[in-house]
Design a protein around this motif. Structure first.
Motif, PDB file in Angstrom:
ATOM      1  N   THR A   1     -37.076  10.590  84.425  1.00 46.91           N
ATOM      2  CA  THR A   1     -36.431  11.362  83.356  1.00 46.91           C
ATOM      3  C   THR A   1     -36.064  12.758  83.849  1.00 46.91           C
ATOM      4  OG1 THR A   1     -37.738  10.175  81.719  1.00 46.91           O
ATOM      5  CG2 THR A   1     -36.716  12.213  81.000  1.00 46.91           C
TER       6      THR A   1
ATOM      7  N   THR B   1     -39.251  13.134  73.826  1.00 43.89           N
ATOM      8  CA  THR B   1     -38.270  13.822  72.979  1.00 43.89           C
ATOM      9  C   THR B   1     -37.624  12.842  72.004  1.00 43.89           C
ATOM     10  OG1 THR B   1     -37.797  15.178  74.903  1.00 43.89           O
ATOM     11  CG2 THR B   1     -36.308  15.399  73.036  1.00 43.89           C
TER      12      THR B   1
ATOM     13  N   ARG C   1     -33.105  12.536  86.162  1.00 45.05           N
ATOM     14  CA  ARG C   1     -31.848  12.349  85.430  1.00 45.05           C
ATOM     15  C   ARG C   1     -31.417  13.636  84.753  1.00 45.05           C
ATOM     16  NH1 ARG C   1     -34.336   7.404  83.462  1.00 45.05           N
ATOM     17  NH2 ARG C   1     -34.805   8.436  81.498  1.00 45.05           N
ATOM     18  N   ALA C   2     -32.396  14.314  84.185  1.00 46.29           N
ATOM     19  CA  ALA C   2     -32.060  15.510  83.420  1.00 46.29           C
ATOM     20  C   ALA C   2     -31.406  16.573  84.299  1.00 46.29           C
ATOM     21  CB  ALA C   2     -33.310  16.067  82.763  1.00 46.29           C
TER      22      ALA C   2
ATOM     23  N   ASP D   1     -29.962  20.526  74.747  1.00 44.25           N
ATOM     24  CA  ASP D   1     -31.247  19.968  74.307  1.00 44.25           C
ATOM     25  C   ASP D   1     -31.974  19.304  75.463  1.00 44.25           C
ATOM     26  OD1 ASP D   1     -29.949  20.573  71.943  1.00 44.25           O
ATOM     27  OD2 ASP D   1     -30.909  18.935  70.841  1.00 44.25           O
ATOM     28  N   VAL D   2     -31.200  18.601  76.308  1.00 42.66           N
ATOM     29  CA  VAL D   2     -31.817  17.916  77.439  1.00 42.66           C
ATOM     30  C   VAL D   2     -32.542  18.930  78.320  1.00 42.66           C
ATOM     31  CG1 VAL D   2     -31.375  16.641  79.559  1.00 42.66           C
ATOM     32  CG2 VAL D   2     -30.155  16.036  77.469  1.00 42.66           C
TER      33      VAL D   2
ATOM     34  N   LEU E   1     -29.158   8.228  75.379  1.00 41.31           N
ATOM     35  CA  LEU E   1     -29.923   9.473  75.377  1.00 41.31           C
ATOM     36  C   LEU E   1     -30.868   9.507  76.565  1.00 41.31           C
ATOM     37  CD1 LEU E   1     -30.742   9.879  71.580  1.00 41.31           C
ATOM     38  CD2 LEU E   1     -29.065  11.141  72.929  1.00 41.31           C
ATOM     39  N   LYS E   2     -31.487   8.356  76.838  1.00 41.63           N
ATOM     40  CA  LYS E   2     -32.396   8.307  77.987  1.00 41.63           C
ATOM     41  C   LYS E   2     -31.625   8.529  79.274  1.00 41.63           C
ATOM     42  CE  LYS E   2     -36.281   5.386  76.914  1.00 41.63           C
ATOM     43  NZ  LYS E   2     -36.799   4.037  77.159  1.00 41.63           N
TER      44      LYS E   2
ATOM     45  N   VAL F   1     -23.739  10.789  83.619  1.00 40.28           N
ATOM     46  CA  VAL F   1     -23.292   9.398  83.546  1.00 40.28           C
ATOM     47  C   VAL F   1     -22.102   9.261  82.594  1.00 40.28           C
ATOM     48  CG1 VAL F   1     -24.338   7.119  83.713  1.00 40.28           C
ATOM     49  CG2 VAL F   1     -25.742   9.071  83.028  1.00 40.28           C
TER      50      VAL F   1
ATOM     51  N   LEU G   1     -29.015  10.101  79.712  1.00 41.24           N
ATOM     52  CA  LEU G   1     -28.572  11.490  79.807  1.00 41.24           C
ATOM     53  C   LEU G   1     -29.699  12.423  80.209  1.00 41.24           C
ATOM     54  CD1 LEU G   1     -26.319  11.739  76.638  1.00 41.24           C
ATOM     55  CD2 LEU G   1     -25.582  11.627  79.010  1.00 41.24           C
ATOM     56  N   GLY G   2     -30.938  11.908  80.218  1.00 35.71           N
ATOM     57  CA  GLY G   2     -32.045  12.723  80.690  1.00 35.71           C
ATOM     58  C   GLY G   2     -33.023  13.152  79.617  1.00 35.71           C
ATOM     59  N   PHE G   3     -32.872  12.607  78.403  1.00 41.07           N
ATOM     60  CA  PHE G   3     -33.882  12.896  77.389  1.00 41.07           C
ATOM     61  C   PHE G   3     -35.140  12.108  77.710  1.00 41.07           C
ATOM     62  CE2 PHE G   3     -30.259  14.189  74.732  1.00 41.07           C
ATOM     63  CZ  PHE G   3     -30.766  15.374  74.233  1.00 41.07           C
ATOM     64  N   SER G   4     -36.291  12.766  77.567  1.00 39.73           N
ATOM     65  CA  SER G   4     -37.528  12.050  77.865  1.00 39.73           C
ATOM     66  C   SER G   4     -37.878  11.149  76.683  1.00 39.73           C
ATOM     67  CB  SER G   4     -38.664  13.038  78.108  1.00 39.73           C
ATOM     68  OG  SER G   4     -38.899  13.774  76.939  1.00 39.73           O
ATOM     69  N   LYS G   5     -38.729  10.185  76.978  1.00 36.35           N
ATOM     70  CA  LYS G   5     -39.159   9.258  75.948  1.00 36.35           C
ATOM     71  C   LYS G   5     -39.831  10.031  74.806  1.00 36.35           C
ATOM     72  CE  LYS G   5     -42.235   5.466  75.880  1.00 36.35           C
ATOM     73  NZ  LYS G   5     -43.091   4.574  76.641  1.00 36.35           N
TER      74      LYS G   5
ATOM     75  N   LYS H   1     -23.593  19.260  82.269  1.00 29.71           N
ATOM     76  CA  LYS H   1     -24.880  19.409  82.937  1.00 29.71           C
ATOM     77  C   LYS H   1     -24.712  20.041  84.312  1.00 29.71           C
ATOM     78  CE  LYS H   1     -27.779  15.551  81.899  1.00 29.71           C
ATOM     79  NZ  LYS H   1     -28.155  14.272  82.524  1.00 29.71           N
TER      80      LYS H   1
ATOM     81  N   LEU I   1     -25.252  18.590  73.315  1.00 30.19           N
ATOM     82  CA  LEU I   1     -26.512  17.854  73.401  1.00 30.19           C
ATOM     83  C   LEU I   1     -27.226  18.111  74.729  1.00 30.19           C
ATOM     84  CD1 LEU I   1     -27.871  15.818  71.508  1.00 30.19           C
ATOM     85  CD2 LEU I   1     -26.632  14.001  72.634  1.00 30.19           C
TER      86      LEU I   1
ATOM     87  N   LEU J   1     -30.070  17.221  68.073  1.00 34.18           N
ATOM     88  CA  LEU J   1     -30.750  16.026  67.588  1.00 34.18           C
ATOM     89  C   LEU J   1     -31.078  16.165  66.115  1.00 34.18           C
ATOM     90  CD1 LEU J   1     -33.086  15.072  70.554  1.00 34.18           C
ATOM     91  CD2 LEU J   1     -31.058  13.895  69.737  1.00 34.18           C
TER      92      LEU J   1
END
Ligand SMILES: Nc1ncnc2c1ncn2[C@@H]1O[C@H](COP(=O)(O)OP(=O)(O)O)[C@@H](O)[C@H]1O
Ligand SMILES: [Mg+2]
Lengths: 249, 772
Positions: A81, B308, A84-85, A112-113, B299-300, A90, B302-306, A171, A109, B2
């Motif tokens: 994670t 979040t 990716r962040a 937020d990431v 969302l995952k 993607v 894109l890098g959101f953690s589980k 990003k 968004l 979100l």
């Protein structure tokens, strides 16, 4: 020069009942920073699987994947994670925008990431200096300045895909992954999108990896990796990549 | 961002989410409403008794001297003790009114609280009067109050209007059923104001250091007081003295029982609402996350953690239950709590009671929020665990195995409608269970509400139509001889009855109550536990059902009793058990009573002849009560019941509508495609609607058949926690069954009527176009 990405004997195996099915087997390849790479192959060849492994959206069942010398193949869920962040943008075939958010909000968004990501990782150091881009400017740069407040359902396919690219670009990722980005678009809109990607790779020095089953795209890439039945068939370097305007399909 | 997504998702699924909100709201609304009222009563009861220093032990039955007092005061566990004289007298106003009179030396124990006027000091002259009595009779401070004691009239200036901790709840006499404040009262005077020369102290009140005045007496306190009572008895060295703790006090005991009854209600309804909120969360979140599977994968990717994403999906339920809970707590406090407390205020006389927002209400909101969030996390866990690559792929279709029923032989013969509905139910078990629970709650509330009315209605006819068939009761003045009383009885063809205070003991349990001695006559009747008429054994000692339960004995068992004021204990066998709603204790014939060498001294005559005019000014008569007056006393109670019934029916309707509508929308959304297919196949809208109605009828039927038993349980809890002096029989008429069944069906039908109207609007092309 040291490769930015390196696959060593990568394998992805699915168990279907008692039988093993290899979606990828013995994959070895290198990709250099700032390159525009096209992964080409027929449907079911394993292209998406390869891209997913590269983007840390899945883990291989064997072999090693090095990104900037860090082996991500044994990463756990939350390590992926963080990877990716920081590192990966993607773009999907079907855009996958959040339908309840406007174009602007879909791009924003990404703030937020970054806000929620774990601090102090190696990726944060690697990406030092690569700040988040302003959502408005990013959207303007893909030609959507006038569509910021529209919901995905109010936009055409091309606009949605450009929003999705803007979302990935916001990003400021070192690695931009696109899975059949023109798959759902007509020729003209598809071309726009390709041009956009090409520009990103040449101007912004992002590494772009694009998956497609359309061999006409081979011409615009710096390098073309052909995949068939889960293995890499050939890797060709294009000395003189064409502009997206020149390809046709 | 979100949060914005959440907000728009909420709007998009507003019906489902609104029902979750409403249920969270209702659960806390009812909880906090009831709890704030109970906590308020509990708190201010304690404060009042603590401030007024209510006695712990009361000694009576002998003439107390000051030497007794100093001996008792010397005991280690005795904090304070006072002597006083308590008696019954009259106020002479436009007519005579009953007064309880207290002559005191000091105002330290069971202190009266001044509402108006000047405070009492030892030795002061004048009279301090019951504030309710003053209001109702139009008296004010400074007036002269003329009183009568043992036939002697005397007057005192009213010095103050007061509250008294031993008169929080007080009735006219033991057989009175409801208070009617202001029609009788109490007065307090200094012993120096006693008008006659036969003064003696007949009570000693004791405040101990082994019990406090808050939250009732617990087991330990009770044991310690009982030990102390033995010590007191020892130092008083008298066979006649009777010692009781404050639990035996009618005022104290009734108020406590009322508080505890309300407290037991606090936990009945909220869990139902919470359970429905939770079921709503489960179905809504499961469905929504399944629908947003690709979004979750995106969302995952894109890098959101589980974490979040989990927090994001938990936040739906979190915010709904939080806002619902907070709103419910606030509104509950200001509406339900204030309303019920207002009603309590007319039955229980305290200078100050208010609602109290207790920590329990905070805890309830917190628990509701935590459980809702956890359940919501559990509901979306399935879509959150797999790697993003897997989540991005369309889900493999639900395993549509044919169930056991579908494979059975019968399946082919039950017709399409039933097949379709059975299959639908089996594939959506949670939704069906939720529907049944919703209908259950709805019908339970309607049934309980109707049964409340039935019960009150029944108690009236039971008391004044079955157990006592007289139309008037003549109450004799104290001290009227038996001979004179018998004359009146003869003149009015009446039945004489004597009722006295009594104490009972069996197997170590001691209870106070009454002994009733009816003379020959046919106005008083008896019914056994099943409310069938019985004739008591002519020569036996019959016990009221509630008393037998309190003592833990049954017909044929032995127990002891003695009359208050007489120290001789008798041991007898229970010959019959009878039921009486308002007087608990024993009943025996006059003949049996006289065999203990007591003389029969009746206080009441029951008759059917109208004596009101003739006896208005008769010196021997304390008063005449007609049936209508007695019925009036029931009105206050009925009013309270009606208020409760309205609340219950409203809650039932909201519950039913919310649950059924929510489920209906859910199932319509899910079945959209199927129904479009049916339409394409040529089914008419009306036919499809009737298919849907069938399932609705099944769910409603099942819900009602579970709801009625639950309603019976609720009613029994409600009437089972009455004060010890009462014995209410929960009653439910056929009418209640019918209202409950019809009401629930009509509600369910209407909701589904509205819903199935939507079938018409199903767009065949749109619904069949395929998934996004
Ligand atoms: N979760 C899975 N389980 C089983 N087989 C899978 C799974 N994911 C992908 N595959 C199989 O792996 C092969 C490669 O898939 P994919 O990488 O999506 O192909 P494409 O080159 O068309 O993108 C396909 O044959 C696919 O059926
Ligand atoms: Mg693919």
């Amino acid at each position: 020069m040291k490769p930015f990405i390196e696959f060593r004997n990568v394998e992805k195996k699915y168990m279907i009942g008692d039988n093993a099915f290899y979606a990828l087997k013995d994959v070895n390849l290198s990709i250099y920073e700032g390159e525009m790479v096209v992964i080409l192959g027929p449907s079911g060849a394993g292209k998406s699987t390869l891209l997913n492994l590269l983007g840390g959206m899945d883990s291989p069942t064997g072999g090693n994947i090095f990104i900037n010398d860090h082996d991500i193949s044994k990463f756990k869920d939350d390590e992926l994670t963080v990877y990716r962040a920081w590192n990966v943008g993607v773009v999907f075939q079907f855009y996958n925008l959040v339908p309840t958010l406007t174009a602007y909000e879909n791009v924003a968004l990404m703030k937020d990431v970054r806000k929620n990501v774990k601090r102090g990782s190696v990726w944060e150091k690697d990406n030092a200096g690569l700040e988040l881009l302003d959502p408005k400017e990013t959207l303007a740069s893909v030609g959507l300045a006038d569509h910021m407040d529209q919901f995905p359902s109010q936009m055409s396919g091309g606009e949605q895909q450009r929003t999705s690219i803007a979302r990935a670009l916001a990003k400021n990722p070192r690695l931009l992954l696109c899975d059949e980005p023109t798959g759902a678009l007509d020729t003209d809109t598809g071309k726009e999108v390709l041009k956009l990607l090409q520009r990103v790779s040449s101007k912004q020095k992002h590494t772009v990896v694009m998956v497609t089953h359309n061999s006409s795209f081979a011409d615009i890439a710096d390098r073309v990796i052909r995949v068939k039945n889960g293995t890499v068939n050939s890797i060709i370097t294009n000395d003189e990549p064409k502009s997206a305007d020149e390809v046709s399909w | 961002m979100l949060l914005r997504k959440m907000w728009r998702d909420l709007l998009k699924n507003k019906v489902q989410f609104f029902s979750i909100f409403i249920m969270s709201f209702l659960g806390i609304f009812v909880f906090s409403g009831l709890d704030s009222e109970v906590s308020g009563m509990d708190h201010y009861e304690g404060v009042y008794y603590e401030n007024t220093n209510l006695y712990d032990i009361c000694a009576q039955g002998m003439a107390f001297k000051n030497r007794h007092l100093s001996k008792v005061k010397y005991l280690k566990d005795v904090k304070e003790a006072e002597l006083r004289f308590k008696t019954a007298g009259k106020a002479e106003l436009s007519k005579e009114y009953d007064l309880q009179m207290l002559f005191i030396d000091d105002n330290k124990i069971s202190r009266m609280i001044l509402a108006e006027g000047i405070p009492y000091t030892p030795g002061a002259s004048g009279v301090w009067v019951d504030i309710n009595f003053m209001k109702k009779q139009g008296l004010s401070v400074g007036d002269m109050l003329n009183m009568k004691l043992n036939g002697i009239s005397f007057g005192q200036e009213i010095k103050g209007a007061v509250y008294h901790p031993e008169f929080v709840y007080y009735v006219k006499d033991v057989s009175a059923f409801m208070p009617d404040y202001g029609e009788y009262g109490f007065v307090v005077m200094d012993t120096g104001s006693y008008p006659l020369d036969d003064f003696y102290y007949n009570q000693m009140v004791i405040r101990s250091s082994v019990a406090d005045n808050t939250g009732g007496l617990d087991k330990d306190e009770k044991n310690r007081l009982s030990r102390l009572m033995n010590e007191v008895k020892y130092v008083l060295d008298s066979d006649e003295v009777i010692l009781t703790d404050k639990d035996a006090d009618l005022s104290y005991q009734t108020f406590r029982a009322e508080i505890e009854q309300h407290a037991s209600m606090v936990y009945i309804f909220p869990p139902i609402f919470l359970a429905i909120a939770l079921l709503g969360i489960i179905t809504t979140m499961t469905r929504m996350t399944a629908k947003q599977r690709v979004q979750i994968g995106t969302l995952k990717a894109l890098g959101f953690s589980k974490r979040t994403i989990t927090v994001h999906y938990a936040s739906y339920a979190f915010f709904l239950s939080l806002f619902g809970g907070v709103l419910g707590a606030v509104l509950g406090y200001f509406t339900i709590a204030k309303y019920i407390l207002g009603m309590m205020n007319t039955s229980y006389i305290l200078p100050k009671v208010n609602t109290v927002f207790s920590f329990k209400s905070y805890a309830a909101v917190l628990i509701s929020v935590i459980i809702s969030s956890l359940v919501s996390i559990m509901a979306c866990r399935k879509e959150l665990s797999p790697a993003p690559a897997d989540t991005l792929r369309p889900a493999s279709p639900k395993n549509l195995k044919h169930s056991l029923i579908e494979r059975s032989f019968l399946w082919k013969h039950i017709g399409f409608t039933i097949q379709w509905n059975l299959r639908d139910i089996l594939r959506n078990k949670i939704r069906t269970i939720m529907g049944i629970i919703g209908v259950l709650g709805c019908s339970m509330l309607i049934f309980a509400a109707c049964a409340c009315l039935d019960t009150v209605e029944f108690i009236t006819t039971w008391m004044y139509g079955e157990l006592n068939t007289s139309r008037y009761s003549i109450i004799m003045n104290e001290g009227v001889s038996y001979g004179d009383t018998a004359e009146y009885a003869k003149k009015y063809k009446g039945q004489m009855v004597s009722t006295l205070g009594c104490e009972f003991e069996a197997g170590g349990i001691k209870k106070s109550g009454n002994i009733t001695i009816p003379d020959r006559g046919n106005y008083l009747h008896y019914q056994d536990r099943q409310l069938k008429h019985i004739d008591l054994h002519e020569d036996g000692v019959a016990m009221s059902y509630r008393m037998s339960v309190l003592l833990g004995i049954k017909e044929g068992d032995m127990f002891s009793w003695h009359i208050i004021g007489d120290d001789k204990w008798h041991t007898d066998r229970v010959s019959d058990i009878y039921r009486n709603p308002s007087v608990q204790g024993i009943t025996m014939s006059r003949k049996r009573y006289e065999s203990y060498e007591y003389s029969f001294c009746p206080q009441t005559i029951y008759t059917n002849m109208d004596p009101v005019k003739e006896l208005k000014d008769d010196d021997n008569i304390a008063g005449v009560q007609g049936l209508s007056e007695m019925m009036k006393a029931m009105d206050a109670m009925k009013e309270m019941m009606y208020a409760m019934v309205y609340i219950m029916i409203t809650a039932a309707a909201i519950l039913g509508i919310v649950v059924l509508y929510n489920l209906g929308v859910l199932s319509l959304v899910e079945k959209n495609r199927e129904m479009a297919t049916l339409k394409v196949l040529g089914f008419k809208s009306a036919r499809i609607r009737s298919i849907l109605q069938i399932q609705n009828v099944w769910v409603t039927l099942l819900g009602i058949s579970c709801g009625i038993p639950f309603g019976i349980v609720v009613i029994n809890i409600l009437f089972g926690t009455m004060p010890e002096s009462m014995d209410y029989v929960a009653k439910y008429s056929e009418k209640s069954f019918i209202i409950c069944i019809l009401g629930t069906f009509v509600l369910s039908y209407l909701v589904n009527r509205v819903l199935s109207g939507k079938v018409k609007t199903i767009d065949m092309v749109d619904a069949l176009k395929g998934q996004e």
